[in-house]
Design a protein around this motif. Sequence first.
Motif, mmCIF file in Angstrom:
data_model
loop_
_atom_site.group_PDB
_atom_site.id
_atom_site.type_symbol
_atom_site.label_atom_id
_atom_site.label_comp_id
_atom_site.label_asym_id
_atom_site.label_seq_id
_atom_site.Cartn_x
_atom_site.Cartn_y
_atom_site.Cartn_z
ATOM 1 N N TYR A 235 -3.069 0.785 -4.293
ATOM 2 C CA TYR A 235 -2.392 -0.486 -4.026
ATOM 3 C C TYR A 235 -1.482 -0.841 -5.182
ATOM 4 O O TYR A 235 -1.897 -0.881 -6.337
ATOM 5 N N ASN B 70 -9.263 -9.024 11.312
ATOM 6 C CA ASN B 70 -9.132 -7.629 10.908
ATOM 7 C C ASN B 70 -7.683 -7.325 10.551
ATOM 8 O O ASN B 70 -6.763 -7.748 11.249
ATOM 9 N N GLY B 71 -7.518 -6.610 9.466
ATOM 10 C CA GLY B 71 -6.180 -6.160 9.104
ATOM 11 C C GLY B 71 -5.320 -7.209 8.440
ATOM 12 O O GLY B 71 -4.136 -6.987 8.194
ATOM 13 N N SER B 72 -5.903 -8.372 8.119
ATOM 14 C CA SER B 72 -5.090 -9.436 7.528
ATOM 15 C C SER B 72 -4.841 -9.207 6.036
ATOM 16 O O SER B 72 -4.006 -9.883 5.444
ATOM 17 N N GLY B 73 -5.565 -8.250 5.439
ATOM 18 C CA GLY B 73 -5.305 -7.934 4.032
ATOM 19 C C GLY B 73 -6.400 -8.367 3.074
ATOM 20 O O GLY B 73 -6.206 -8.346 1.858
ATOM 21 N N LYS B 74 -7.573 -8.686 3.601
ATOM 22 C CA LYS B 74 -8.659 -9.166 2.741
ATOM 23 C C LYS B 74 -9.123 -8.082 1.759
ATOM 24 O O LYS B 74 -9.266 -8.324 0.561
ATOM 25 N N SER B 75 -9.348 -6.889 2.300
ATOM 26 C CA SER B 75 -9.783 -5.800 1.414
ATOM 27 C C SER B 75 -8.677 -5.416 0.446
ATOM 28 O O SER B 75 -8.940 -5.061 -0.708
ATOM 29 N N THR B 76 -7.450 -5.499 0.908
ATOM 30 C CA THR B 76 -6.322 -5.191 0.024
ATOM 31 C C THR B 76 -6.337 -6.129 -1.183
ATOM 32 O O THR B 76 -6.115 -5.701 -2.318
ATOM 33 N N ILE C 69 1.565 -5.617 2.132
ATOM 34 C CA ILE C 69 0.398 -6.175 2.816
ATOM 35 C C ILE C 69 0.147 -7.614 2.357
ATOM 36 O O ILE C 69 -0.033 -8.507 3.170
ATOM 37 N N VAL D 19 0.863 -1.170 0.000
ATOM 38 C CA VAL D 19 0.000 0.000 0.000
ATOM 39 C C VAL D 19 0.899 1.218 0.000
ATOM 40 O O VAL D 19 1.918 1.265 0.701
ATOM 41 N N GLN E 48 -16.532 -3.012 0.595
ATOM 42 C CA GLN E 48 -16.827 -2.995 2.021
ATOM 43 C C GLN E 48 -17.433 -1.644 2.401
ATOM 44 O O GLN E 48 -18.366 -1.569 3.192
#
Lengths: 256, 397
Positions: A59, A42-48, A22, A13, A91
């Motif tokens: 990105y 949370n924060g594991s990079g799914k949305s990324t 990420i 990112v 999201q």
Amino acid sequence: MATLEIKDLHVSVKTDDDAKEILRGVNLTVNSGETHAIMGPNGSGKSTLAYAIAGHPKYEVTSGSVLLDGEELLELEVDERARAGLFLAMQYPVEVPGVSMSNFLRTAATAARGEAPQVRHWVKEVKQAMADLDIDPSFAERSVNEGFSGGEKKRHEILQLDLLKPKFAVLDETDSGLDVDALRVVSEGVNRYTANKDKGVLLITHYTRILKHITPDFVHVFAGGRVVESGGAELATQLEEEGYVRFTGAKESAAV
Amino acid sequence: MAAPLDTTPAQHGLTDHSHGGPVIPQSSRGERFTSYEVDAFEVPGGREEDWRFTPLKRLRGLHDGSATATGSFAVAVDSGVAGVTVETVGRDDERLGAAGVPADRIAAQAWSSFTEATVVTVAADTRPEGPVHVTVTGPGQGTTAYGHVQVRAERFADAVVVLDYRGAGTVADNVEFVVGESARLSVVTVHDWDADAVHVGAQHSAVGRDATLRHLSVTLGGDLVRVSSTVNYRERGGDAELLGLYFADAGQHLEHRLLVDHSVPNCRSNVLYKGALQGEGAHTVWIGDVLIQAAAEGTETFELNRNLILTDGARADSVPNLEIETGEIEGAGHASATGRFDDEQLFYLQARGIPEDVARRLVVRGFFGEILQKITVPEVRERLEAAIDAELAAVGA
Ligand SMILES: Nc1ncnc2c1ncn2[C@@H]1O[C@H](COP(=O)(O)OP(=O)(O)OP(=O)(O)O)[C@@H](O)[C@H]1O
Ligand SMILES: [Mg+2]
């Protein structure tokens, strides 16, 4: 049959001064007719992952590839990827003031289909799709997502999915912010989309509750920017009971 | 003089600014100096409140007396419209000046320099079919012209006037809108000059008892366009809606200065100006002064300016001023906001397969939508939509 292949995807990112990695080598193949759930803390990079596939400018893909039927999506512009058959239900859908939902939907359908839909058919189609998702017709004249509640935004993401009928859909936490009724309505929308077994779905979620309505063929656990375990629907049940602790070392529940 | 309560000029940048409280401007507009005499005004040096945003060097001498008239201010008006009279009159015509007196040096220069004026009158109790077109053509490149136009809507008249500026050259003028008792005058002023034109205009509106003025100012073309509009109410019940739409490209300076002077009770004003900017050196200025004098009880006013910055290198200055000298008002508010084109919106639309140029068009048209919607003359609305699209196409957006 169509295939979406994600191969050894590394994504950073862009921040103000440097770039932070990420995604650290994501591998995943989705065939049409399959629903893959991606679950992770949370924060594991799914949305990324979702944004990177769709081509969000923030990105940066540092290596790897994303192929849709063998065609490299990463070389295409955002709109070209969409027209190639990729859809991202966000999201946090974006508000676009001044652009009516109906104008937006028609413009998107025109782009997706390569020609403007015939007015009479189109009006009927939109009406039906809105009714199916329990969306009041008055939303058509409102600005895109402006002032919509979280749940209303999610319904409209699925409305677009229904109208645009892409080959592959990435649904990023479409279940979050939905009450019980809305969750059912939205899930039914996704199930209608996959009913003919000719569509592929990547269903990103933090919680298992949507999986009671949408049965995944595969479940992947996502942690630290990569897929750390894959299995069938039973893996979700296990996550519901044990949480992500086994993968992250921290206690975080996957159940609601 | 009202007590200073708050000073909140919203300058360029990504500011959001909105509240309903009274605000006092840096200098009160209440006792604003006016005169027909050029020499009654100092030659501006650039520091004055009135001139601090304007690049004086680009005025080609309009402000210092060195710009002598070398060309003509050509006015063409549709002829043969029932109920509409068009006259060319001399400087001594007694009607001239009915709507206001120059309040800056260039307006005074224009006043003392024009040789003949055009007076367009819509007769009492008539309602001409379709808009009356008044076209002003600049004197041509390298030449200067001064002009004067007066539009009169007599009692109970109801008319739409399109005032269209085009062509090249350097121009200063005064335009008067005299709206008689219970008349209804809708004016669309379009500044669509050639790229090198310089225009400094002063518009004076006098709104009569129970009369309605709807004014839309559109500014698209020209190297420098500065328009100062003043609205005066003659008696109770006046209603003024002042809309503006401007689009500045690289190097353009577009400046709109408004003064709505509520001096009598029970009048209304609503100001909504929206601008888009793109390209290096694109500069817009919006000054919105609203004055509610002590006598103006029952006033209702709102003003809003919004700017959309499409690219780096563009700058929008926005200064709303609301000065209130009576507590007995219906309502008063102002807001100003300047923001950048939102890349997240672009991404969202493109993620639905919409090509980038189409997506930008959607967003910018959407931004101007609340103004475009209010345009009741279809030909004007279509022309503006096409102009906006052309502006966007010009940068290959
Ligand atoms: N634009 C950004 N700027 C800075 N950091 C970012 C940005 N986008 C993501 N990150 C960081 O990358 C990591 C992964 O974020 P991401 O949104 O992909 O997680 P997620 O798995 O979708 O989480 P959630 O379950 O909360 O939605 C987080 O540490 C986040 O802070
Ligand atoms: Mg997320």
